[in-house]
Design an enzyme around this catalytic site. Structure first.
Site, short mmCIF file in Angstrom:
data_model
loop_
_atom_site.label_atom_id
_atom_site.label_comp_id
_atom_site.label_asym_id
_atom_site.label_seq_id
_atom_site.Cartn_x
_atom_site.Cartn_y
_atom_site.Cartn_z
N ASP A 10 14.28 4.98 -3.43
CA ASP A 10 13.17 5.79 -3.92
C ASP A 10 13.14 5.76 -5.45
O ASP A 10 14.05 6.26 -6.10
CB ASP A 10 13.36 7.21 -3.40
CG ASP A 10 12.27 8.17 -3.83
OD1 ASP A 10 11.43 7.81 -4.68
OD2 ASP A 10 12.27 9.30 -3.30
N GLY A 32 1.41 6.39 -1.21
CA GLY A 32 2.51 5.50 -1.57
C GLY A 32 3.29 5.96 -2.78
O GLY A 32 3.59 7.14 -2.94
N ASP A 34 2.36 6.15 -5.86
CA ASP A 34 1.55 7.04 -6.70
C ASP A 34 1.71 8.49 -6.26
O ASP A 34 2.00 9.38 -7.08
CB ASP A 34 0.09 6.59 -6.62
CG ASP A 34 -0.80 7.19 -7.71
OD1 ASP A 34 -0.29 7.76 -8.68
OD2 ASP A 34 -2.03 7.06 -7.57
N SER A 121 0.78 -3.21 -6.13
CA SER A 121 -0.33 -3.78 -5.34
C SER A 121 0.05 -4.26 -3.94
O SER A 121 -0.81 -4.78 -3.23
CB SER A 121 -1.04 -4.93 -6.09
OG SER A 121 -1.82 -4.42 -7.14
N THR A 122 1.30 -4.11 -3.52
CA THR A 122 1.69 -4.67 -2.22
C THR A 122 1.55 -3.70 -1.05
O THR A 122 1.74 -4.09 0.09
CB THR A 122 3.15 -5.19 -2.25
OG1 THR A 122 4.03 -4.10 -2.52
CG2 THR A 122 3.31 -6.28 -3.28
N GLY A 123 1.22 -2.45 -1.32
CA GLY A 123 1.03 -1.48 -0.25
C GLY A 123 -0.40 -1.50 0.25
O GLY A 123 -0.87 -2.51 0.76
N ILE A 124 -1.12 -0.40 0.01
CA ILE A 124 -2.49 -0.32 0.50
C ILE A 124 -3.43 -1.30 -0.19
O ILE A 124 -4.51 -1.57 0.31
CB ILE A 124 -3.06 1.13 0.40
CG1 ILE A 124 -3.08 1.62 -1.04
CG2 ILE A 124 -2.27 2.08 1.28
CD1 ILE A 124 -3.87 2.90 -1.23
N TYR A 125 -2.99 -1.88 -1.32
CA TYR A 125 -3.82 -2.87 -2.01
C TYR A 125 -3.64 -4.27 -1.41
O TYR A 125 -4.34 -5.20 -1.78
CB TYR A 125 -3.52 -2.89 -3.50
CG TYR A 125 -4.10 -1.73 -4.27
CD1 TYR A 125 -4.46 -0.53 -3.66
CD2 TYR A 125 -4.29 -1.83 -5.63
CE1 TYR A 125 -4.99 0.53 -4.38
CE2 TYR A 125 -4.82 -0.77 -6.37
CZ TYR A 125 -5.17 0.40 -5.73
OH TYR A 125 -5.70 1.44 -6.45
#
Length: 172
Positions: A10, A32, A34, A121-125
């Site tokens: 984390d 995420g 953010d 940018s690798t999660g919801i993006y």
């Protein structure tokens, strides 16, 4: 590579001078990383983000802004807005590269010596994780070569899959 440390865990729990937030352009929190940074850091971060949004209308994709870190174990949070992946034909790779570079511009400007990055940018993006990792490592290595005063760059992977991707790339 001795200045790059790969961490599975984390990002909000790791003590550094600056923590990078994979923010959205509104700067007002989200899911995420953010959401985790805003929750752990407290309302001071959101207050500063609101002031920045009111002053400049948010943060454009590829850019970054800096705030205090509130209750986080850091002095600063660098809010970086990476691109949404939409097939690769909309300059996503260049924008992700610019996002990391924007972070290093602030790191240099503020004299920051230690920083933690999430997987921007690798999660919801939906940016492809391997491609994002290669771009991140390229910019990090280049920036460390240009800024020897930076002592440590942590790459914090919350999920095991991303950690394994980075592990395979840094051990080559």
């Amino acid at each position: 590579m001795h200045k790059i440390k790969l961490i599975q865990g984390d990002i909000t729990t790791i003590a550094v001078e600056a923590m990078v937030n994979a923010a959205n352009s509104s700067l007002l929190g989200g899911g995420g990383v953010d959401g985790a940074i805003h929750r752990a850091g407290g309302p001071e971060i959101l207050d500063e983000c609101r002031k920045i949004k009111n002053r400049q209308g948010g943060c454009k994709t590829g850019d970054a802004v800096i705030t205090q870190a509130g209750h986080l174990p850091a002095d600063y949070v660098i809010h970086a807005v990476g691109p949404f992946w939409s097939g690769g034909n909309n300059h996503e790779c260049e924008l992700l590269r610019k996002t990391y570079q924007s972070c290093f511009d602030l790191i240099s400007q503020y004299g920051i010596k230690s920083v933690s990055f999430p997987n921007i940018s690798t999660g919801i993006y939906k940016f492809p994780k391997e491609l994002a990792a290669q771009i991140a490592l390229d910019v990090i290595k280049k920036s460390l070569a240009e800024h020897p005063e930076i002592q440590q760059v942590n790459i914090c992977c919350f999920e095991p899959e991303s950690y394994q991707i980075y592990l395979s790339m840094v051990s080559r």
